[in-house]
Design a protein around this motif. Structure first.
Motif, short mmCIF file in Angstrom:
data_model
loop_
_atom_site.label_atom_id
_atom_site.label_comp_id
_atom_site.label_asym_id
_atom_site.label_seq_id
_atom_site.Cartn_x
_atom_site.Cartn_y
_atom_site.Cartn_z
N ARG B 162 5.43 7.23 21.39
CA ARG B 162 6.20 7.20 20.32
C ARG B 162 6.23 5.74 19.80
N GLU B 163 6.40 4.87 20.70
CA GLU B 163 6.25 3.17 20.49
C GLU B 163 5.04 2.94 19.81
N LEU B 164 3.72 3.40 20.58
CA LEU B 164 2.47 3.06 20.13
C LEU B 164 2.62 3.54 18.59
N ILE B 165 2.95 4.64 18.10
CA ILE B 165 2.87 5.35 17.00
C ILE B 165 3.70 4.20 15.88
N ARG B 166 5.01 4.03 16.40
CA ARG B 166 5.61 3.15 15.68
C ARG B 166 5.10 1.59 15.39
N GLN B 167 4.60 1.13 16.20
CA GLN B 167 3.52 -0.22 16.27
C GLN B 167 2.61 -0.01 15.06
N GLY B 168 1.84 1.12 15.32
CA GLY B 168 0.68 1.41 14.30
C GLY B 168 1.13 1.71 12.84
N ILE B 169 2.37 2.13 12.69
CA ILE B 169 2.74 2.15 11.42
C ILE B 169 3.25 0.77 10.93
N ALA B 170 3.80 0.10 11.42
CA ALA B 170 4.27 -1.13 11.26
C ALA B 170 2.94 -2.08 10.93
N GLU B 171 2.13 -1.88 11.58
CA GLU B 171 0.85 -2.79 11.69
C GLU B 171 -0.29 -2.20 10.49
N GLY B 172 -0.25 -0.92 10.17
CA GLY B 172 -1.11 -0.36 8.97
C GLY B 172 -2.00 0.46 9.68
N SER B 173 -2.20 0.52 11.04
CA SER B 173 -3.22 1.10 11.45
C SER B 173 -3.12 2.74 11.66
N ILE B 174 -1.84 3.06 11.56
CA ILE B 174 -1.38 4.66 11.69
C ILE B 174 -0.75 5.00 10.29
N ALA B 175 -0.92 6.16 9.72
CA ALA B 175 -0.30 6.68 8.73
C ALA B 175 1.05 6.79 8.87
N ASP B 176 1.81 6.61 7.70
CA ASP B 176 3.29 6.87 7.64
C ASP B 176 3.50 8.09 8.33
N CYS B 177 4.47 8.49 9.11
CA CYS B 177 4.78 9.54 9.54
C CYS B 177 6.20 9.30 10.53
N ASP B 178 6.95 10.34 10.95
CA ASP B 178 8.01 10.36 11.73
C ASP B 178 7.48 10.18 13.40
N PRO B 179 7.72 9.21 13.82
CA PRO B 179 7.01 8.68 14.96
C PRO B 179 7.40 9.65 16.29
N LYS B 180 8.71 10.10 16.14
CA LYS B 180 9.06 11.18 17.18
C LYS B 180 8.48 12.47 17.17
N LEU B 181 8.41 12.83 15.79
CA LEU B 181 7.67 14.17 15.74
C LEU B 181 6.24 14.21 15.79
N ALA B 182 5.76 13.09 15.32
CA ALA B 182 4.37 12.92 15.76
C ALA B 182 3.97 12.84 17.21
N ALA B 183 4.79 12.03 17.88
CA ALA B 183 4.31 12.09 19.26
C ALA B 183 4.51 13.47 20.02
N PHE B 184 5.43 14.09 19.36
CA PHE B 184 5.52 15.64 20.19
C PHE B 184 4.37 16.58 19.65
N THR B 185 3.98 16.11 18.60
CA THR B 185 2.55 17.19 17.88
C THR B 185 1.43 16.53 18.72
N LEU B 186 1.27 15.28 19.08
CA LEU B 186 0.18 14.76 19.81
C LEU B 186 0.57 15.62 21.41
#
Lengths: 236, 236
Positions: B162-186
């Motif tokens: 979840r933290e990696l997704i959150r960081q990626g969204i902040a730095e623009g390398s990961i698409a905007d999404c809900d980090p918690k639900l994206a982590a569950f999806t992965l």
């Protein structure tokens, strides 16, 4: 939750029932056939809730009877055994999924649109008692013949998803990918929801579906910046 | 499969061992400490294979002993109980996943690159005996205290993703999404692999990872045609 009434047997599995929602004990007078169907459904749904909460091995028919406020022999009047209950619960969940895929297919649209609709229906079903039971317990604890039948149903569903992906690639609505592994990826991501979903929690099935399906359809990688070919590139 | 030898205890969990690969029975003379570690590892790994194949309830320590060509008391010399074995197997699988995430973090790069590397490592681990045991059996059959410890490890892993997704969204390398639900999806899509992966089948872990991670990163929806703003649009 509205409950079907009147002279005809209750349609199984009935209207959407949030997972874990209390099952009204239908031991009251009424049309005989309808009452029998309602009572059997209550036994199955209560058992599914119990299996989903405690696991199959730890669940007893005594507890099913207790939750419905009836005796154990009364429960046995509607079902033969714990195995038979699990078989019916998983079969019902799988039939709900099959039915959803059939409806999606009948509604038409591109293969991608059909796949989207099927994915939303999938989440809706795995967050209900019988669908959740497909994911949390499944056919594993059952004897070989029953296991085999349920596995064939599952394989059929997997085939439907794979076929939609194959068609979508052919018509250009779905990105080029391995249809088999893409179908497994969808199945995994969507099925997982049935494992962690908490009926009493803050997240509702529709919101979960939207977020999860968003990742599966658009991907995690940030899209390239729209101005990448213009001024922003020059600025590097 | 190369096996660690010499005077030091075998590092757990050792080199990548394809799930279900025969475990060489290490009941032969050698350095005492190393031999003990090797033997314990063989007991755990053989048990993990058995649990993954037959399920936890259907597996017995007799069968673990049989597969290793030793007596049941010999097995008990290395482990206390079936529950203790499952605890160690799941803990080892989770430690492998934790270790992989730590290594990925240390290697640097964008959050998206780290997430990609962590996902590949995840697939590599859930297609090995201990990692597969995390997915197929997990902590559910264990008593509350053990279950609690393993769940905390799992929650920690989920938090890392979840933290990696959150960081990626902040730095623009990961698409905007809900980090918690994206982590569950992965987690769902990648964990599912541990359930259906067949060590003797035609698909290898690297190929599965590439296909599955491709869907998760790029998405299923076909990208808009590159020439959509040019001639092709005009041709409609």
């Amino acid at each position: 939750m509205p409950e079907p009434r009147g002279g005809r047997p209750a349609p199984r599995p009935g209207p959407r029932a949030a997972a874990g929602a209390p099952v009204a004990s239908p031991w009251q007078p009424g049309g005989r056939e309808a009452q029998r169907a309602l009572k059997r459904d209550a036994v199955l749904r209560t058992a599914a809730q119990l299996f989903n909460e405690k696991g199959y091995a730890a669940s007893t028919l005594e507890e099913v009877a207790e939750r419905l406020g009836v005796s154990k022999p009364t429960v046995y009047y509607y079902v033969d055994s714990k195995d038979a209950i699990l078989y019916e619960c998983v079969k019902t969940g799988l039939e709900m999924l099959q039915q959803a895929v059939r409806e999606v297919d009948a509604a038409g649209g591109s293969a991608y649109q059909k796949l989207l609709a099927a994915m939303h229906a999938y989440v809706d079903i795995v967050t209900q008692d019988f669908g959740m039971c497909v994911i949390r317990v499944g056919e594993d604890p059952l004897p070989p013949a029953a296991r085999q039948k349920l596995r064939r149903m599952k394989a059929g569903l997997d085939h439907e998803f794979r076929e939609l992906i194959r068609q979508g690639i052919a018509e250009g609505s779905i990105a080029d990918c391995d249809p088999k592994l893409a179908a497994f990826t969808l199945a995994g991501a969507l099925s997982w929801i049935g494992r962690w979903y908490d009926p009493g929690g803050a997240l509702d099935p529709a919101g979960i579906a939207a977020a999860c399906i968003g990742v599966l359809t658009r991907g995690l990688a940030a899209p390239p910046a729209p101005a990448a070919t213009g001024r922003r590139r020059a600025a590097r």
